[in-house]
Enzyme design. Structure first.
Site, mmCIF file in Angstrom:
data_model
loop_
_atom_site.group_PDB
_atom_site.id
_atom_site.type_symbol
_atom_site.label_atom_id
_atom_site.label_comp_id
_atom_site.label_asym_id
_atom_site.label_seq_id
_atom_site.Cartn_x
_atom_site.Cartn_y
_atom_site.Cartn_z
ATOM 1 N N CYS A 93 -4.402 0.340 3.984
ATOM 2 C CA CYS A 93 -4.061 0.741 5.350
ATOM 3 C C CYS A 93 -4.278 -0.407 6.339
ATOM 4 O O CYS A 93 -3.515 -1.351 6.361
ATOM 5 C CB CYS A 93 -4.857 1.987 5.739
ATOM 6 N N HIS A 188 -4.873 6.155 0.891
ATOM 7 C CA HIS A 188 -6.320 6.392 0.869
ATOM 8 C C HIS A 188 -6.601 7.379 -0.264
ATOM 9 O O HIS A 188 -5.828 7.536 -1.182
ATOM 10 C CB HIS A 188 -6.775 7.009 2.195
#
Length: 238
Positions: A93, A188
């Site tokens: 991310c 994630h």
């Protein structure tokens, strides 16, 4: 065999359980008799990139990402040299965005990246949130969770193509980036415990770079693949 992993700024880059990726690497090395030394990096002054085998960069808020950028820019030349030399790196991310040239927040603030790869990311007001399922050539289906306002655009090989979810930008159907032994992704979850073939790829690449080609001892991944299949079913039924 011995490997060294740098976990960059774990006190700031640890959204959504990203440290679980480090634990997954540690355990899958341990189960094979490979000693993985984990070094938590809290200042770039503590980094010696000539002695590292794997680098992990987790996710963060825009504020934390801006603070970390100032530190990482100090070592971007050495980081780039390490990447070109084949250091393994997993960037999640915000960490993924930091590999590029720059990232623009939804408020218009521009954070410079390390310029490891030639791409950029920009944020919108709305977030891309939810479980995600992608198809990859090397690792089969990969599952995870995404929560990001950033949109990333690049011309590199993607990690995979989106089956369910948004991925890099919600437009071109791609997710993540692969360059040398670097993997950048918005997944994630954390991503590695549920996707053991991806975890082993990172370990194998580090071992091959350091010791030459070595086969990894096979592990009983029954539980991991049951978990992965359950996550896939959730994606497909929501």
């Amino acid at each position: 065999m011995n490997l060294v992993l740098y976990n960059l700024f774990p006190d700031r880059l640890n959204l959504y359980g990203d440290r679980g990726n480090v634990i997954a690497l540690q355990k899958r090395c341990e189960w094979r008799g490979i000693h993985l030394k984990i070094v938590d990096i809290k200042s770039t002054n503590d980094m010696n990139l000539s002695s590292v085998d794997i680098i992990f960069i987790g996710g963060a808020s825009d504020r934390e990402q801006g603070l970390i950028t100032k530190e990482l820019l100090k070592i971007k030349k050495d980081f780039k040299l390490g990447v070109e030399d084949g250091i393994s790196c997993l960037a999640i991310c915000g960490g993924y965005q930091l590999l590029g040239n720059f990232y623009v927040t939804s408020e218009g603030t521009k954070h410079m990246g390390m310029e490891i790869c030639d791409f950029h990311s920009s944020a919108e007001k709305d977030r891309r949130v939810g479980n995600i399922l992608i198809e990859t050539n090397e690792f089969g289906k990969v599952v995870g969770f995404e929560n990001h306002s950033g949109r990333t655009y690049h011309s590199y090989k993607p990690l995979g193509n989106v089956i369910i979810g948004y991925g890099n930008n919600g437009e071109d159907g791609t997710e993540g980036l692969c360059y040398n032994n670097v993997i950048g992704t918005y997944l994630h979850g954390p991503i590695l415990p549920k996707n053991p073939s991806l975890t082993d790829h990172i370990i194998r690449a580090a071992i091959e770079r350091k010791y030459g080609r070595k086969e990894l001892i096979e592990l009983d991944d029954t539980l991991e693949y049951e978990t992965k299949k359950h996550a896939e079913n959730i994606c497909l039924t929501v």
